[in-house]
Write a protein that holds these residues in place. Structure first.
Motif, PDB file in Angstrom:
ATOM      1  N   ARG A   5     -15.731  32.063  35.487  1.00  0.00           N
ATOM      2  CA  ARG A   5     -16.139  32.726  34.248  1.00  0.00           C
ATOM      3  C   ARG A   5     -16.952  31.749  33.413  1.00  0.00           C
ATOM      4  O   ARG A   5     -16.737  30.550  33.466  1.00  0.00           O
ATOM      5  N   ARG A  92      -6.175  33.943  28.550  1.00  0.00           N
ATOM      6  CA  ARG A  92      -7.339  33.054  28.500  1.00  0.00           C
ATOM      7  C   ARG A  92      -6.904  31.622  28.211  1.00  0.00           C
ATOM      8  O   ARG A  92      -5.926  31.384  27.523  1.00  0.00           O
ATOM      9  N   GLU A 112     -12.277  30.279  27.354  1.00  0.00           N
ATOM     10  CA  GLU A 112     -12.708  31.434  28.120  1.00  0.00           C
ATOM     11  C   GLU A 112     -12.917  32.591  27.145  1.00  0.00           C
ATOM     12  O   GLU A 112     -12.029  32.888  26.346  1.00  0.00           O
ATOM     13  N   GLU A 114     -13.246  36.392  25.576  1.00  0.00           N
ATOM     14  CA  GLU A 114     -12.640  37.693  25.838  1.00  0.00           C
ATOM     15  C   GLU A 114     -13.775  38.663  26.157  1.00  0.00           C
ATOM     16  O   GLU A 114     -14.945  38.326  26.021  1.00  0.00           O
ATOM     17  N   THR A 115     -13.428  39.859  26.604  1.00  0.00           N
ATOM     18  CA  THR A 115     -14.460  40.771  27.106  1.00  0.00           C
ATOM     19  C   THR A 115     -14.871  41.847  26.102  1.00  0.00           C
ATOM     20  O   THR A 115     -15.749  42.642  26.388  1.00  0.00           O
ATOM     21  N   THR A 116     -14.263  41.873  24.920  1.00  0.00           N
ATOM     22  CA  THR A 116     -14.554  42.926  23.938  1.00  0.00           C
ATOM     23  C   THR A 116     -15.815  42.637  23.138  1.00  0.00           C
ATOM     24  O   THR A 116     -16.650  43.521  22.963  1.00  0.00           O
ATOM     25  N   ASN A 117     -15.951  41.420  22.649  1.00  0.00           N
ATOM     26  CA  ASN A 117     -17.066  41.061  21.766  1.00  0.00           C
ATOM     27  C   ASN A 117     -18.111  40.225  22.499  1.00  0.00           C
ATOM     28  O   ASN A 117     -17.785  39.501  23.441  1.00  0.00           O
ATOM     29  N   ILE A 119     -20.536  37.268  23.636  1.00  0.00           N
ATOM     30  CA  ILE A 119     -20.277  35.819  23.719  1.00  0.00           C
ATOM     31  C   ILE A 119     -20.815  35.104  22.486  1.00  0.00           C
ATOM     32  O   ILE A 119     -20.165  34.229  21.936  1.00  0.00           O
ATOM     33  N   GLN A 122     -18.442  35.461  19.614  1.00  0.00           N
ATOM     34  CA  GLN A 122     -17.243  34.640  19.781  1.00  0.00           C
ATOM     35  C   GLN A 122     -17.553  33.175  19.488  1.00  0.00           C
ATOM     36  O   GLN A 122     -16.793  32.496  18.793  1.00  0.00           O
TER      37      GLN A 122
END
Length: 140
Positions: A5, A92, A112, A114-117, A119, A122
């Motif tokens: 990732r 993560r 690592e 997260e997949t919601t917001n 990159i 974040q």
């Protein structure tokens, strides 16, 4: 860390010795004073059992009461004044390195996403919190 990732890195140079930076980073009475990305947010509560296997949690809330969440996990490794790694509640991984440089300390966080917001969002959020930490640590 899962090298398959993409990882996000944020960093800052704090104009304070590593012992002081470590204390401000890890003691709940300090965490509640700097752990927010903007003036609209605050951390009314923090708990920190700083040891491998220990847990931590910070309650992050919008000051207007519209939203809040717990940010927490378990420590995987703690080397005093040098390194912290932990696993968040969602699995993560995060690593934080404290690098003394004369009377300054370089703090590097790698995590690592997260997949919601997105990159970028974040990275900006975590950098904003780190910048707020820098401001707090340098004003003490």
């Amino acid at each position: 860390m899962d090298t398959n990732r993409s990882l996000i890195t944020v960093e800052a140079i704090i104009h304070a010795p590593v012992e002081q930076v470590w204390e401000y980073w890890t003691v709940p009475a300090h965490i509640t004073k700097w752990n927010n990305a903007s003036e609209e947010w605050h951390t009314p509560y923090a708990e920190n059992d700083l040891r491998a296997g220990g847990k931590f949690v910070s309650r992050m809330e919008a000051k207007d009461g519209s939203f809040g969440f717990d940010f927490g996990g378990l420590y995987d490794e703690v080397r005093s004044h040098e390194f912290i790694s932990y696993t968040l509640g969602d699995g993560r991984k995060v690593e934080i390195t404290f690098i003394p440089q004369q009377n300054e300390t370089k703090v590097v966080e790698v995590f690592e996403p997260e997949t919601t917001n997105p990159i970028e969002m974040q990275q900006e959020g975590w950098q904003a919190i780190l910048n707020n930490f820098q401001k707090y640590a340098e004003q003490q």
